[in-house]
Design a protein around this motif. Structure first.
Motif, PDB file in Angstrom:
ATOM      1  N   ILE A  51       0.823  -1.184   0.000  1.00 59.33           N
ATOM      2  CA  ILE A  51       0.000   0.000   0.000  1.00 59.33           C
ATOM      3  C   ILE A  51       0.853   1.228   0.000  1.00 59.33           C
ATOM      4  O   ILE A  51       2.037   1.177   0.258  1.00 59.33           O
ATOM      5  CB  ILE A  51      -0.960   0.005   1.198  1.00 59.33           C
ATOM      6  N   GLY A  52       0.236   2.355  -0.270  1.00 61.23           N
ATOM      7  CA  GLY A  52       0.985   3.573  -0.461  1.00 61.23           C
ATOM      8  C   GLY A  52       1.341   4.307   0.803  1.00 61.23           C
ATOM      9  O   GLY A  52       2.371   4.929   0.870  1.00 61.23           O
TER      10      GLY A  52
ATOM     11  N   ARG B 187       1.070  -5.859   0.255  1.00 59.83           N
ATOM     12  CA  ARG B 187       0.200  -5.955  -0.918  1.00 59.83           C
ATOM     13  C   ARG B 187      -1.244  -6.258  -0.539  1.00 59.83           C
ATOM     14  O   ARG B 187      -1.517  -7.063   0.346  1.00 59.83           O
ATOM     15  CB  ARG B 187       0.695  -7.065  -1.857  1.00 59.83           C
TER      16      ARG B 187
ATOM     17  N   SER C 176       3.325   6.286  -2.905  1.00 60.55           N
ATOM     18  CA  SER C 176       2.070   6.066  -3.629  1.00 60.55           C
ATOM     19  C   SER C 176       2.015   4.631  -4.123  1.00 60.55           C
ATOM     20  O   SER C 176       2.994   4.133  -4.679  1.00 60.55           O
ATOM     21  CB  SER C 176       1.963   7.033  -4.809  1.00 60.55           C
ATOM     22  N   PRO C 177       0.901   3.939  -3.947  1.00 50.01           N
ATOM     23  CA  PRO C 177       0.807   2.541  -4.391  1.00 50.01           C
ATOM     24  C   PRO C 177       0.765   2.435  -5.908  1.00 50.01           C
ATOM     25  O   PRO C 177       0.365   3.371  -6.600  1.00 50.01           O
ATOM     26  CB  PRO C 177      -0.509   2.067  -3.773  1.00 50.01           C
ATOM     27  N   ILE C 178       1.187   1.289  -6.406  1.00 50.03           N
ATOM     28  CA  ILE C 178       1.117   0.999  -7.835  1.00 50.03           C
ATOM     29  C   ILE C 178       0.354  -0.302  -8.055  1.00 50.03           C
ATOM     30  O   ILE C 178       0.176  -1.093  -7.120  1.00 50.03           O
ATOM     31  CB  ILE C 178       2.521   0.883  -8.468  1.00 50.03           C
ATOM     32  N   ILE C 179      -0.087  -0.523  -9.274  1.00 47.42           N
ATOM     33  CA  ILE C 179      -0.684  -1.800  -9.648  1.00 47.42           C
ATOM     34  C   ILE C 179       0.443  -2.748 -10.032  1.00 47.42           C
ATOM     35  O   ILE C 179       1.214  -2.471 -10.950  1.00 47.42           O
ATOM     36  CB  ILE C 179      -1.671  -1.647 -10.812  1.00 47.42           C
TER      37      ILE C 179
ATOM     38  N   CYS D 189      -2.318  -7.340 -12.813  1.00 47.64           N
ATOM     39  CA  CYS D 189      -3.681  -7.066 -13.265  1.00 47.64           C
ATOM     40  C   CYS D 189      -3.950  -7.984 -14.456  1.00 47.64           C
ATOM     41  O   CYS D 189      -3.492  -7.718 -15.565  1.00 47.64           O
ATOM     42  CB  CYS D 189      -3.848  -5.601 -13.651  1.00 47.64           C
TER      43      CYS D 189
ATOM     44  N   GLU E 299      -3.259  -7.183  -7.741  1.00 51.57           N
ATOM     45  CA  GLU E 299      -2.635  -6.861  -6.468  1.00 51.57           C
ATOM     46  C   GLU E 299      -1.848  -5.556  -6.586  1.00 51.57           C
ATOM     47  O   GLU E 299      -1.398  -5.178  -7.666  1.00 51.57           O
ATOM     48  CB  GLU E 299      -1.735  -7.989  -5.964  1.00 51.57           C
ATOM     49  N   THR E 300      -1.723  -4.871  -5.455  1.00 53.92           N
ATOM     50  CA  THR E 300      -1.002  -3.609  -5.411  1.00 53.92           C
ATOM     51  C   THR E 300       0.405  -3.834  -4.872  1.00 53.92           C
ATOM     52  O   THR E 300       0.743  -4.911  -4.398  1.00 53.92           O
ATOM     53  CB  THR E 300      -1.730  -2.598  -4.514  1.00 53.92           C
ATOM     54  N   GLU E 301       1.215  -2.795  -4.913  1.00 51.40           N
ATOM     55  CA  GLU E 301       2.588  -2.854  -4.420  1.00 51.40           C
ATOM     56  C   GLU E 301       3.027  -1.445  -4.042  1.00 51.40           C
ATOM     57  O   GLU E 301       2.508  -0.454  -4.567  1.00 51.40           O
ATOM     58  CB  GLU E 301       3.508  -3.432  -5.513  1.00 51.40           C
TER      59      GLU E 301
END
Length: 454
Positions: free
Chosen positions: A2-3, A129, A166-169, A172, A145-147
């Motif tokens: 997460i961000g 994540r 800041s979170p990223i994808i 997907c 899922e995010t990273e």
């Protein structure tokens, strides 16, 4: 991941508390509640092995980060028979995986030119994540899922600590299973021709992935312009010979030197001599579940770049105390020698070989798993691949390296919660004051906590 810490505390905890209720299916009584079940069961060899206390999703193979062994097995035939005779209803599952660690590491540890022997210490949040997966139709499913793109807790400069990003994808994907022999996966996904590069983060044997098996696809500023080993494209996958022979073949964007750059093509062929291995993201250790002997080979190519390799994975009970895990891999890669090709990698990826060995033993009664790890990267560059103005021998010595270390894993609850203690030595070439290249080793002590739920 997460961000921000605030996002982790609010959204992450909410996901963890509600993920079990998101899975499709009727509510169960206390008698049927899987939480009340024993967390161990008997495998086909009679040994007691870890099983999750979570309810099994309808399609456990879309969960990516964790192998199917994480969920109860032995009901696939019954489940399929019921699914064929009942109306379809979409379902969704949510979860999270977190890696946080404390480290005591020399500044010169890892690839690169830093040669400082000073020891640094600190605590970091490495992965955090949020995961989502769902069944959209009887044959279609998705995974996301995010990273967080940088480690939280590291020093940015002399006065600033990295406390929020800041979170990223990260992933997907949409997956459509036409049959056992053909499944198509489209979107952002892990890309590699070898097993270690396709492993899920929740079931690694060591505390992290290899340094050298896919070193040019981690970040956007690297030669293959990856996203933590991911790339955008379409991948075909299927099984033959009683689901023992697996193939993968895909096309991905790779490096976009121009708008009409050739696509990156990655393929893999694997034969499983004992149990079938149907996990999309492979496991690094099975913790005594089943018997796996997997032999694979693959390729990765775009423009003047090519990479071929082979790998062997063994995970099976050995003796009454527990089970052994052995993972080996070899790769040969080069960026080619052409400086005028449309997609030239000549001065981006020098000719080299890489080797990997991981060996561990899981003691099922005490839930401990000691392991050792060795990696090597030998650079043997061609003339056109050397940094202009540098002697080829010096270039090869500066860019080659090796890793040796080991650790001890303790599994509170299998892949769900575990603690990993490791020591790793990284040996690389360092330029001395006389202009010669010396080999120097730098150490790292790492204590990592993992929790995972889906």
């Amino acid at each position: 991941m997460i961000g921000t810490c605030k996002f982790l505390s609010t959204v992450g905890m909410s996901v963890l508390l509600t993920s079990a209720s998101l899975a499709n299916g009727p509510q169960v009584t206390n008698k049927e509640d899987p939480i009340k079940k024993k967390s161990t069961t008997q495998n086909k060899n009679g040994s007691e092995v870890f099983k999750t206390m979570q309810k099994t999703p309808k399609n456990k193979y879309i969960l990516r980060e964790v192998p199917g062994y994480f969920f109860e097995t032995g009901t696939e035939t019954t489940t399929k028979a019921v699914a064929d005779t009942t109306p379809f209803k979409p379902s969704i599952s949510a979860g999270a995986i977190v890696h946080m660690f404390g480290s005591y590491s020399q500044a010169g540890f890892g690839p690169g030119g830093n040669a400082s022997e000073d020891w640094n210490k600190g605590f970091s949040l490495y992965r955090a994540r949020i995961l989502l997966g769902g069944q959209l139709s009887k044959k279609g499913s998705f995974f996301m899922e995010t990273e967080i793109p940088t480690i939280i807790g590291t020093r940015i400069d002399s006065t600033t600590k990295n406390v929020k990003v800041s979170p990223i994808i990260l992933d997907c994907q949409y997956e459509h299973k036409f049959s056992t022999t053909l499944t198509l996966i489209g979107g952002m996904q892990l890309v590699s021709h070898n097993r270690n590069g396709l492993q899920g983060a929740a079931s690694l044997l060591a505390n992290d992935f290899t340094f050298f098996q896919y070193p040019y696809n981690l970040f956007a500023n690297q030669p293959l312009q990856g996203n933590f080993g991911r790339d955008l494209g379409v991948n075909a996958r299927g099984y033959f010979l009683n689901e023992k022979l697996e193939y993968r073949i895909g096309v991905f964007t790779g490096r976009r030197a121009t708008d009409n750059s050739p696509l990156r093509t990655v393929g893999r062929l694997v034969y499983n001599f004992l149990d079938a291995d149907k996990n999309y993201y492979y496991s690094g250790t099975n913790l005594g579940n089943g018997k796996t002997i997997s032999l694979g080979a693959g390729f990765d190519a775009q423009g003047s770049y090519s990479n071929v390799g082979a790998d062997l994975f063994i995970d099976m009970p050995v003796g009454s105390p527990g089970s052994v895990t052995l993972s080996t891999a070899f790769s040969y890669m080069t960026g080619g020698t052409s400086l005028t090709a449309t997609n030239s990698f000549a001065q981006l990826i020098p000719k080299q070989t890489t080797q990997l060995l991981e060996l561990g033993y899981y003691f099922k009664d005490v839930k401990l798993q000691p392991y050792i790890r060795y990696e090597n990267q030998s650079i043997n560059a061609e003339d056109n691949q050397v940094t202009p103005g540098m002697d080829k021998s010096t270039f090869n010595k500066l860019n080659s390296g090796s890793v040796f270390g080991g650790g001890l894993n303790y599994f509170f609850n299998g892949y769900g919660t575990n603690l990993r203690l490791s020591y790793t030595s990284f040996t690389k070439g360092v330029m001395n004051t006389s202009g010669e290249v010396d080999k120097k080793s730098f150490g790292q002590i790492w204590l990592q906590l993992q929790f995972f739920i889906f």
